[in-house]
Scaffold this motif. Structure first.
Motif, PDB file in Angstrom:
ATOM      1  N   MET A 240      -6.169  -0.754  -0.345  1.00  0.00           N
ATOM      2  CA  MET A 240      -5.350   0.438  -0.521  1.00  0.00           C
ATOM      3  C   MET A 240      -3.873   0.095  -0.337  1.00  0.00           C
ATOM      4  O   MET A 240      -3.540  -0.794   0.426  1.00  0.00           O
ATOM      5  CB  MET A 240      -5.758   1.478   0.536  1.00  0.00           C
ATOM      6  CG  MET A 240      -4.987   2.759   0.441  1.00  0.00           C
ATOM      7  SD  MET A 240      -5.579   3.922   1.676  1.00  0.00           S
ATOM      8  CE  MET A 240      -4.826   5.415   1.098  1.00  0.00           C
TER       9      MET A 240
ATOM     10  N   LEU B 162      -5.069  -3.073   3.571  1.00  0.00           N
ATOM     11  CA  LEU B 162      -4.037  -2.036   3.502  1.00  0.00           C
ATOM     12  C   LEU B 162      -2.665  -2.701   3.391  1.00  0.00           C
ATOM     13  O   LEU B 162      -2.280  -3.497   4.240  1.00  0.00           O
ATOM     14  CB  LEU B 162      -4.061  -1.159   4.764  1.00  0.00           C
ATOM     15  CG  LEU B 162      -2.946  -0.120   4.851  1.00  0.00           C
ATOM     16  CD1 LEU B 162      -3.046   0.890   3.725  1.00  0.00           C
ATOM     17  CD2 LEU B 162      -2.970   0.587   6.196  1.00  0.00           C
TER      18      LEU B 162
ATOM     19  N   SER C  26      -8.326   8.367   2.808  1.00  0.00           N
ATOM     20  CA  SER C  26      -8.751   6.966   2.934  1.00  0.00           C
ATOM     21  C   SER C  26      -9.534   6.508   1.703  1.00  0.00           C
ATOM     22  O   SER C  26      -9.766   5.319   1.521  1.00  0.00           O
ATOM     23  CB  SER C  26      -9.595   6.776   4.200  1.00  0.00           C
ATOM     24  OG  SER C  26     -10.896   7.327   4.025  1.00  0.00           O
TER      25      SER C  26
ATOM     26  N   LYS D 158      -8.447   7.049  -1.390  1.00  0.00           N
ATOM     27  CA  LYS D 158      -7.488   6.858  -2.487  1.00  0.00           C
ATOM     28  C   LYS D 158      -7.076   5.392  -2.597  1.00  0.00           C
ATOM     29  O   LYS D 158      -7.239   4.619  -1.648  1.00  0.00           O
ATOM     30  CB  LYS D 158      -6.241   7.721  -2.262  1.00  0.00           C
ATOM     31  CG  LYS D 158      -6.523   9.167  -1.922  1.00  0.00           C
ATOM     32  CD  LYS D 158      -6.884   9.975  -3.137  1.00  0.00           C
ATOM     33  CE  LYS D 158      -7.084  11.443  -2.776  1.00  0.00           C
ATOM     34  NZ  LYS D 158      -7.511  12.260  -3.888  1.00  0.00           N
ATOM     35  N   GLU D 159      -6.523   5.045  -3.741  1.00  0.00           N
ATOM     36  CA  GLU D 159      -6.067   3.672  -3.977  1.00  0.00           C
ATOM     37  C   GLU D 159      -4.583   3.492  -3.664  1.00  0.00           C
ATOM     38  O   GLU D 159      -4.173   2.531  -3.030  1.00  0.00           O
ATOM     39  CB  GLU D 159      -6.298   3.285  -5.455  1.00  0.00           C
ATOM     40  CG  GLU D 159      -7.696   2.813  -5.760  1.00  0.00           C
ATOM     41  CD  GLU D 159      -8.097   1.624  -4.904  1.00  0.00           C
ATOM     42  OE1 GLU D 159      -7.298   0.669  -4.816  1.00  0.00           O
ATOM     43  OE2 GLU D 159      -9.190   1.669  -4.310  1.00  0.00           O
ATOM     44  N   ASN D 160      -3.792   4.422  -4.196  1.00  0.00           N
ATOM     45  CA  ASN D 160      -2.321   4.318  -4.098  1.00  0.00           C
ATOM     46  C   ASN D 160      -1.734   5.637  -3.637  1.00  0.00           C
ATOM     47  O   ASN D 160      -1.981   6.677  -4.245  1.00  0.00           O
ATOM     48  CB  ASN D 160      -1.716   4.014  -5.471  1.00  0.00           C
ATOM     49  CG  ASN D 160      -1.905   2.567  -5.848  1.00  0.00           C
ATOM     50  OD1 ASN D 160      -1.444   1.675  -5.151  1.00  0.00           O
ATOM     51  ND2 ASN D 160      -2.588   2.349  -6.943  1.00  0.00           N
TER      52      ASN D 160
ATOM     53  N   LEU E 297     -10.465   2.466   6.633  1.00  0.00           N
ATOM     54  CA  LEU E 297     -10.790   1.644   5.468  1.00  0.00           C
ATOM     55  C   LEU E 297     -11.894   0.653   5.810  1.00  0.00           C
ATOM     56  O   LEU E 297     -11.853   0.027   6.872  1.00  0.00           O
ATOM     57  CB  LEU E 297      -9.537   0.896   4.983  1.00  0.00           C
ATOM     58  CG  LEU E 297      -8.368   1.791   4.583  1.00  0.00           C
ATOM     59  CD1 LEU E 297      -7.150   0.949   4.195  1.00  0.00           C
ATOM     60  CD2 LEU E 297      -8.762   2.712   3.420  1.00  0.00           C
TER      61      LEU E 297
END
Ligand code: 6GU
Length: 230
Positions: free
Chosen positions: A1, A31, A102, A104-106, A155
């Motif tokens: 992420m 992250l 948590s 989501k990617e971006n 994550l």
């Protein structure tokens, strides 16, 4: 992420992600937090990013132009699932929001300062507005650090079995039970017998009871209205 943060005080966000669990998340490549200085998109060589508010009144407002230019520049590098504005009038942050984010990617997080940001940026770019509680901070940075920490530790791979987020307070609408470590007797203050007896089933039952008791005492609302958490 990947989490990008836009701020006029990047220094405030240097330390929070450089230690402990957030550091490990970064080192494992789970992250990536990048902090951008809004002044890099200032409208003039004085570094101006704010101006007086229309209609009068004390306090400066962060201008559209630097924010829009910064957001557009960053959007060229990443496709954001959410553009979050940290503001005391946003939706209250809780474990449920952390869980959702948590996945989501971006994410781009915008930290406000002074009186906040021009409403047009909120109307045209921001997809989510978050507050971390009913009190006013001098800027969104510390609140952003709270949100990133709460997301980061969820994550997969960031926490190990021992620190697993599954047993956190709030994940099951219960506060966490009391915990103890050695010695079993500290100046006559004793650890509950049941934790010393080595019966995992009894320990589980005891912890659940204690979690319930603690939640009833401290946060009865969690039991009556689980919806406020999940
Ligand atoms: Cl997100 N920002 C500011 N400035 N103050 C706050 C907040 C955010 N959440 C609670 N208070």
């Amino acid at each position: 992420m990947k989490i990008d943060i836009l701020t006029v005080v990047p220094e405030l966000l240097e330390s929070p992600f450089a230690h402990s669990i957030m550091k490990r998340a970064n080192e494992k490549g789970l992250l990536t937090v990048r902090v951008y200085n809004l002044r890099d998109w200032a409208i003039n060589k004085h570094g101006q990013v704010d101006d007086y508010q229309y209609g009068g009144g004390a306090g400066m407002v962060m201008m559209c132009e630097p924010l829009a230019n910064a957001i557009e520049a960053l959007k060229k590098e990443a496709s954001y699932d959410e553009i979050i504005y940290m503001t005391p009038d946003g939706d209250n942050f809780n474990q449920s929001t952390a869980n959702q984010l948590s996945l989501k990617e971006n994410i781009l997080i915008i930290c406000g300062h002074y009186k906040g940001i021009d409403q047009r940026i909120r109307d045209h770019y921001v997809t989510k507005e978050i507050s971390i509680g009913d009190y006013v901070l001098s800027g969104g940075e510390l609140a952003a650090a709270v949100v990133v920490d709460a997301i980061g530790r969820l994550l997969p791979g960031v926490l190990n079995d021992e620190t697993s987020a599954l047993f956190d307070s709030f994940q099951d609408n219960l506060l966490a039970p009391p915990v103890y470590t050695r010695p079993a007797d500290f100046n006559g203050w004793k650890v509950p017998e049941i934790l010393l007896q080595g019966d995992p089933k009894k320990v589980d039952d005891w912890r659940h009871e204690e979690a319930l008791k603690r939640t009833k005492e401290k946060r009865p609302g969690l039991l009556e209205d689980p919806g406020q958490i999940h």
